[in-house]
Design a protein around this motif. Sequence first.
Motif, mmCIF file in Angstrom:
data_model
loop_
_atom_site.group_PDB
_atom_site.id
_atom_site.type_symbol
_atom_site.label_atom_id
_atom_site.label_comp_id
_atom_site.label_asym_id
_atom_site.label_seq_id
_atom_site.Cartn_x
_atom_site.Cartn_y
_atom_site.Cartn_z
ATOM 1 N N ARG A 1 25.683 -104.799 41.530
ATOM 2 C CA ARG A 1 25.935 -106.326 41.647
ATOM 3 C C ARG A 1 25.501 -106.925 40.021
ATOM 4 O O ARG A 1 25.313 -108.038 40.005
ATOM 5 C CB ARG A 1 25.069 -106.937 42.667
ATOM 6 N N PRO B 1 29.118 -109.223 40.706
ATOM 7 C CA PRO B 1 27.892 -109.926 41.683
ATOM 8 C C PRO B 1 28.478 -109.918 42.983
ATOM 9 O O PRO B 1 29.406 -110.260 43.266
ATOM 10 C CB PRO B 1 27.480 -111.060 40.982
ATOM 11 N N LYS C 1 26.472 -106.182 48.644
ATOM 12 C CA LYS C 1 26.951 -104.864 48.773
ATOM 13 C C LYS C 1 27.802 -104.254 49.785
ATOM 14 O O LYS C 1 28.596 -103.392 49.592
ATOM 15 C CB LYS C 1 25.920 -103.713 48.669
ATOM 16 N N HIS D 1 31.020 -104.396 48.125
ATOM 17 C CA HIS D 1 31.420 -103.246 47.297
ATOM 18 C C HIS D 1 31.927 -102.353 48.121
ATOM 19 O O HIS D 1 32.913 -101.560 48.018
ATOM 20 C CB HIS D 1 30.097 -102.864 46.632
#
Length: 209
Positions: A99, A141, A144, A147
Amino acid sequence: MPKKSTQSTSTADLAPQTNIPNVFKDGLPIPKMFAFDLDYTLWPFWVDTHVTPPLKAKEGGAKSVDRFGESFAFYRDVATILATMKSLPSPPLLATASRTHTPDLAQTLLKQLTVPTTPWIPATTTFKPAREFFDQHQIFPGDKKTHMTRLSEKTGVAFEDILFFDDETRNRNVETLGVTFWLVRDGVTWAEVERGVREWRRRNAKDGK
């Protein structure tokens, strides 16, 4: 106070890795994807606060030096871990999931720091940029879970087949997706990788019990 660690690596630190962890040779399943945070997981610093560009590779990529002469490198075991995983008969996918607010700087470090093309260090070994050992990069950023979602969408790997290493407890929220989270306190090591794989097997009933 900033975290501190002395476990960065150099070419001289890279000892022969002949004892591959048992989880890679015991015949039981391993995750299809190993995902790694960057700061205080693969390297002992925050790239967006500790590093001042421009960066220049030194010692053949064993470290990178910034504008003020500060050196930056991976934790000691990281290079041989990446090399070993990619040398397995059926290598897993490797991914970054960070991030950081300076993704370009993180990518520069991954290009400058190198990894041996074999999981040992004979005199004739060659090295490649660490970035090339990863199949996917999600560096931006945000939560998660985003992500992990992007990694799954781009690779087709189910959440249940992802093992994620990170140093921040708050990122355990990825487990709501089905990802296995493994908390590392002082960087990724061989021992942490082995414990992470065992936890992934336990959570997914793949430990042979």
